[in-house]
Scaffold this motif. Structure first.
Motif, PDB file in Angstrom:
ATOM      1  N   GLY A  97      -6.374  -1.933 -16.838  1.00  0.00           N
ATOM      2  CA  GLY A  97      -7.484  -1.545 -16.296  1.00  0.00           C
ATOM      3  C   GLY A  97      -8.762  -2.846 -16.234  1.00  0.00           C
ATOM      4  O   GLY A  97      -8.572  -3.715 -16.997  1.00  0.00           O
ATOM      5  N   TYR A 133      -7.890  10.415 -13.274  1.00  0.00           N
ATOM      6  CA  TYR A 133      -6.946  10.312 -12.027  1.00  0.00           C
ATOM      7  C   TYR A 133      -5.492   9.648 -12.475  1.00  0.00           C
ATOM      8  O   TYR A 133      -4.586  10.193 -12.163  1.00  0.00           O
ATOM      9  CB  TYR A 133      -7.371   9.432 -10.828  1.00  0.00           C
ATOM     10  N   VAL A 134      -5.745   8.801 -13.159  1.00  0.00           N
ATOM     11  CA  VAL A 134      -4.374   8.023 -13.881  1.00  0.00           C
ATOM     12  C   VAL A 134      -3.733   8.788 -14.727  1.00  0.00           C
ATOM     13  O   VAL A 134      -2.385   8.868 -14.630  1.00  0.00           O
ATOM     14  CB  VAL A 134      -4.805   6.628 -14.228  1.00  0.00           C
ATOM     15  N   LEU A 173      -6.261   1.794  -8.107  1.00  0.00           N
ATOM     16  CA  LEU A 173      -7.259   2.659  -8.128  1.00  0.00           C
ATOM     17  C   LEU A 173      -8.394   2.029  -8.314  1.00  0.00           C
ATOM     18  O   LEU A 173      -8.810   1.773  -9.479  1.00  0.00           O
ATOM     19  CB  LEU A 173      -7.069   3.948  -9.103  1.00  0.00           C
ATOM     20  N   CYS A 174      -9.259   1.752  -7.091  1.00  0.00           N
ATOM     21  CA  CYS A 174     -10.534   0.948  -7.462  1.00  0.00           C
ATOM     22  C   CYS A 174     -11.311   1.160  -6.056  1.00  0.00           C
ATOM     23  O   CYS A 174     -11.131   1.939  -5.251  1.00  0.00           O
ATOM     24  CB  CYS A 174     -10.079  -0.626  -7.488  1.00  0.00           C
ATOM     25  N   ALA A 213     -11.426   7.342 -12.232  1.00  0.00           N
ATOM     26  CA  ALA A 213     -10.179   6.660 -12.210  1.00  0.00           C
ATOM     27  C   ALA A 213      -9.038   6.902 -13.561  1.00  0.00           C
ATOM     28  O   ALA A 213      -8.104   7.155 -13.513  1.00  0.00           O
ATOM     29  CB  ALA A 213     -10.190   5.030 -11.988  1.00  0.00           C
ATOM     30  N   LYS A 269       0.461  -0.426 -17.073  1.00  0.00           N
ATOM     31  CA  LYS A 269      -1.028   0.064 -16.768  1.00  0.00           C
ATOM     32  C   LYS A 269      -2.049  -0.999 -17.171  1.00  0.00           C
ATOM     33  O   LYS A 269      -1.987  -1.790 -18.325  1.00  0.00           O
ATOM     34  CB  LYS A 269      -1.295   1.079 -17.447  1.00  0.00           C
ATOM     35  N   ASN A 308      -6.460   0.005 -12.534  1.00  0.00           N
ATOM     36  CA  ASN A 308      -7.453   0.865 -12.215  1.00  0.00           C
ATOM     37  C   ASN A 308      -8.617   0.283 -12.640  1.00  0.00           C
ATOM     38  O   ASN A 308      -8.691  -0.441 -13.578  1.00  0.00           O
ATOM     39  CB  ASN A 308      -7.088   2.291 -12.659  1.00  0.00           C
ATOM     40  N   VAL A 322       0.449   0.678 -12.723  1.00  0.00           N
ATOM     41  CA  VAL A 322      -0.812   1.139 -12.385  1.00  0.00           C
ATOM     42  C   VAL A 322      -1.938   0.342 -12.575  1.00  0.00           C
ATOM     43  O   VAL A 322      -1.996  -0.400 -13.766  1.00  0.00           O
ATOM     44  CB  VAL A 322      -1.152   2.660 -13.050  1.00  0.00           C
TER      45      VAL A 322
END
Length: 160
Positions: free
Chosen positions: A91, A71-72, A118-119, A68, A89, A62, A60
């Motif tokens: 970010g 959501y994650v 997720l962006c 975000a 993960k 994000n 993931v």
């Protein structure tokens, strides 16, 4: 937030775009409604798509904002419940192209079947153009789910 202001004045609000799960709390927002599903719904459904394609190891990436991050968390909880792994993960701040590319580079080394990104639009170009960009990306782009295949140098091999 307009929902708080409108609630204080007992004015109904119907949103076509707001996806924050917090807005579903009728004790706090009794006058708020939406036509768009909350991030809780999408966060629980996207892992079913991942499962359908047999991808068991997911990474993931994000943007670091409230939506975000929540959501994650929902996505990861659902992945684990379905017996799949979030193996990496990363970010980055919205609009930070250098850290977005670094997140892709570092995540590509994790050995995931798929990278869930997720962006927002402004980050997609730098992320997908980064060296070692994955072939398949799930992208949530400013509240709309897009499944897309990207032309890159890697081949997808489902892991058993």
């Amino acid at each position: 937030m307009s929902a708080l202001l409108l609630t204080a004045n007992e004015i109904m609000q119907l949103s076509y775009w707001s996806s924050s799960p917090e807005l579903a709390d009728k004790g706090v927002f009794p006058y708020f409604g939406r036509t768009y599903p909350s991030d809780d719904v999408a966060g629980r459904l996207v892992p079913l798509i991942v499962q359908h394609f047999g991808w068991t190891n997911v990474a993931v990436i994000n943007v670091l904002d409230t939506y975000a991050i929540h959501y994650v968390a929902v996505f990861e909880t659902r992945m684990v419940a379905l017996g799949m792994n979030v193996i990496s993960k990363a970010g980055f701040p919205n609009g930070d192209a250098e850290n977005a590319r670094a997140a892709v580079r570092d995540t590509a080394r994790a050995g995931a079947n798929i990278i869930f990104m997720l962006c927002f639009d402004n980050d997609m170009e730098s992320m997908c153009a980064a060296p070692h960009s994955p072939m398949i990306c799930c992208m949530l782009r400013a509240h709309e789910l897009l499944l897309t295949a990207l032309t890159c140098s890697h081949t997808l091999h489902p892991q058993s």
